[in-house]
Motif scaffolding. Structure first.
Motif, PDB file in Angstrom:
ATOM      1  N   CYS A  42      30.733  51.214  40.913  1.00 35.68           N
ATOM      2  CA  CYS A  42      30.704  51.574  42.339  1.00 35.68           C
ATOM      3  C   CYS A  42      32.037  51.242  43.009  1.00 35.68           C
ATOM      4  O   CYS A  42      32.568  52.053  43.771  1.00 35.68           O
ATOM      5  CB  CYS A  42      29.553  50.864  43.049  1.00 35.68           C
ATOM      6  SG  CYS A  42      27.921  51.449  42.555  1.00 35.68           S
ATOM      7  N   GLN A  43      32.579  50.085  42.713  1.00 28.80           N
ATOM      8  CA  GLN A  43      33.858  49.690  43.302  1.00 28.80           C
ATOM      9  C   GLN A  43      34.977  50.629  42.885  1.00 28.80           C
ATOM     10  O   GLN A  43      35.907  50.874  43.647  1.00 28.80           O
ATOM     11  CB  GLN A  43      34.210  48.245  42.926  1.00 28.80           C
ATOM     12  CG  GLN A  43      33.332  47.210  43.592  1.00 28.80           C
ATOM     13  CD  GLN A  43      33.443  47.263  45.095  1.00 28.80           C
ATOM     14  OE1 GLN A  43      34.516  47.094  45.663  1.00 28.80           O
ATOM     15  NE2 GLN A  43      32.334  47.531  45.764  1.00 28.80           N
ATOM     16  N   ALA A  44      34.882  51.166  41.677  1.00 29.10           N
ATOM     17  CA  ALA A  44      35.898  52.096  41.175  1.00 29.10           C
ATOM     18  C   ALA A  44      35.654  53.524  41.659  1.00 29.10           C
ATOM     19  O   ALA A  44      36.457  54.413  41.379  1.00 29.10           O
ATOM     20  CB  ALA A  44      35.919  52.057  39.646  1.00 29.10           C
ATOM     21  N   GLY A  45      34.556  53.747  42.381  1.00 32.50           N
ATOM     22  CA  GLY A  45      34.245  55.092  42.865  1.00 32.50           C
ATOM     23  C   GLY A  45      33.782  56.048  41.779  1.00 32.50           C
ATOM     24  O   GLY A  45      33.841  57.262  41.943  1.00 32.50           O
ATOM     25  N   LYS A  46      33.301  55.510  40.674  1.00 29.43           N
ATOM     26  CA  LYS A  46      32.811  56.335  39.572  1.00 29.43           C
ATOM     27  C   LYS A  46      31.315  56.572  39.774  1.00 29.43           C
ATOM     28  O   LYS A  46      30.464  56.044  39.062  1.00 29.43           O
ATOM     29  CB  LYS A  46      33.097  55.650  38.236  1.00 29.43           C
ATOM     30  CG  LYS A  46      34.584  55.491  37.965  1.00 29.43           C
ATOM     31  CD  LYS A  46      34.837  54.824  36.638  1.00 29.43           C
ATOM     32  CE  LYS A  46      36.325  54.734  36.376  1.00 29.43           C
ATOM     33  NZ  LYS A  46      36.602  54.081  35.096  1.00 29.43           N
ATOM     34  N   TRP A  47      31.010  57.376  40.784  1.00 25.48           N
ATOM     35  CA  TRP A  47      29.633  57.523  41.250  1.00 25.48           C
ATOM     36  C   TRP A  47      28.715  58.177  40.231  1.00 25.48           C
ATOM     37  O   TRP A  47      27.536  57.846  40.135  1.00 25.48           O
ATOM     38  CB  TRP A  47      29.612  58.256  42.585  1.00 25.48           C
ATOM     39  CG  TRP A  47      30.370  57.465  43.608  1.00 25.48           C
ATOM     40  CD1 TRP A  47      31.560  57.793  44.178  1.00 25.48           C
ATOM     41  CD2 TRP A  47      30.014  56.186  44.127  1.00 25.48           C
ATOM     42  NE1 TRP A  47      31.962  56.788  45.040  1.00 25.48           N
ATOM     43  CE2 TRP A  47      31.034  55.790  45.015  1.00 25.48           C
ATOM     44  CE3 TRP A  47      28.939  55.321  43.927  1.00 25.48           C
ATOM     45  CZ2 TRP A  47      31.003  54.584  45.714  1.00 25.48           C
ATOM     46  CZ3 TRP A  47      28.910  54.123  44.609  1.00 25.48           C
ATOM     47  CH2 TRP A  47      29.928  53.765  45.496  1.00 25.48           C
ATOM     48  N   SER A  48      29.210  59.131  39.454  1.00 29.66           N
ATOM     49  CA  SER A  48      28.329  59.762  38.482  1.00 29.66           C
ATOM     50  C   SER A  48      27.937  58.798  37.376  1.00 29.66           C
ATOM     51  O   SER A  48      26.772  58.737  36.990  1.00 29.66           O
ATOM     52  CB  SER A  48      29.005  60.978  38.024  1.00 29.66           C
ATOM     53  OG  SER A  48      29.241  61.503  37.129  1.00 29.66           O
TER      54      SER A  48
ATOM     55  N   TYR B 110      28.155  47.333  39.611  1.00 28.82           N
ATOM     56  CA  TYR B 110      29.044  46.969  40.719  1.00 28.82           C
ATOM     57  C   TYR B 110      30.458  47.470  40.449  1.00 28.82           C
ATOM     58  O   TYR B 110      31.094  48.064  41.317  1.00 28.82           O
ATOM     59  CB  TYR B 110      29.035  45.452  40.914  1.00 28.82           C
ATOM     60  CG  TYR B 110      29.995  44.976  41.965  1.00 28.82           C
ATOM     61  CD1 TYR B 110      29.645  45.012  43.309  1.00 28.82           C
ATOM     62  CD2 TYR B 110      31.258  44.500  41.620  1.00 28.82           C
ATOM     63  CE1 TYR B 110      30.529  44.585  44.289  1.00 28.82           C
ATOM     64  CE2 TYR B 110      32.139  44.076  42.589  1.00 28.82           C
ATOM     65  CZ  TYR B 110      31.772  44.115  43.918  1.00 28.82           C
ATOM     66  OH  TYR B 110      32.643  43.697  44.887  1.00 28.82           O
TER      67      TYR B 110
ATOM     68  N   LEU C 255      27.433  53.323  48.045  1.00 35.14           N
ATOM     69  CA  LEU C 255      28.030  54.616  48.384  1.00 35.14           C
ATOM     70  C   LEU C 255      28.165  54.774  49.901  1.00 35.14           C
ATOM     71  O   LEU C 255      29.161  55.314  50.383  1.00 35.14           O
ATOM     72  CB  LEU C 255      27.194  55.760  47.806  1.00 35.14           C
ATOM     73  CG  LEU C 255      27.667  57.176  48.127  1.00 35.14           C
ATOM     74  CD1 LEU C 255      29.051  57.441  47.531  1.00 35.14           C
ATOM     75  CD2 LEU C 255      26.670  58.199  47.593  1.00 35.14           C
TER      76      LEU C 255
END
Length: 189
Positions: A64-70, A61, A39
């Motif tokens: 995180c790379q896709a920005g799907k933080w939740s 991984y 992040l």
């Protein structure tokens, strides 16, 4: 030097490194929370727990790379119990025990390191997706076909040091990412 792996448990230190050396790519170790490191700009992690839960690690991984933080943090919370076991016991012994529990005949750690005691092995077993005491959610499957050889050592002569720490060497190589293959090739030269 283009990459650094930090195992200090001080995630703020990683952010300081990224701020002071923007071209430096930072990898997390099991002492950090990988999703939190990614992040703030980390590029991944190289850690023992990924050796025993590779599908879940690749999935983390990818999230995180896709920005799907939740979603990533939900999975990270589930994975953190494995990191906690690794922090309590010897790293190589945890990897070996975790792989043996899952049916891989990898043997014991290289001396002078000892294998886990039965109670320690039970503690590691209860953190794994194969454990009957705990069910992994459905998201443990990764949608891609990426293969991993773990543990991965990217920087220089570290692979020789890894052998002395009790890791086993892979008998075959698999494709991961071009930059990793390039790093391995440059180390061999």
């Amino acid at each position: 030097i283009r990459y650094i792996k930090d195992a200090s448990t001080n995630t703020g230190r990683l952010l300081s490194i990224m701020n002071r050396a923007p071209r430096m790519k930072v990898f997390s170790a099991s002492a950090h929370i990988p999703a939190a490191v990614m992040l703030i700009g980390g590029v991944g992690w190289m850690a023992g727990p990924a050796c025993i839960v590779p599908r879940q690690s690749v999935r983390l991984y990818d999230l995180c790379q896709a920005g799907k933080w939740s979603e990533a943090m939900k999975l990270q919370r589930d994975l953190w119990r494995i990191n906690e076991a690794f922090a309590r016991f010897n790293l190589a012994a945890c990897i070996k025990a975790g792989l043996q529990i899952q049916g891989y005949a990898v043997g014991d750690p290289v001396p002078p390191q000892a294998a886990l005691a039965p109670a320690e092995r039970d503690a590691v077993e209860h953190t794994l997706p194969t454990s009957r005491s705990w069910k992994w959610p459905d998201y443990t499957r990764s949608r891609n076909r990426r293969l991993m050889t773990l543990p991965v050592v990217v920087i220089g002569m570290s692979s020789i040091k890894a052998t002395s720490r009790g890791y086993s060497c892979a008998e075959s190589r698999v494709f991961t990412k071009p930059w990793m293959s390039e790093a391995s090739a440059s180390d061999a030269a």
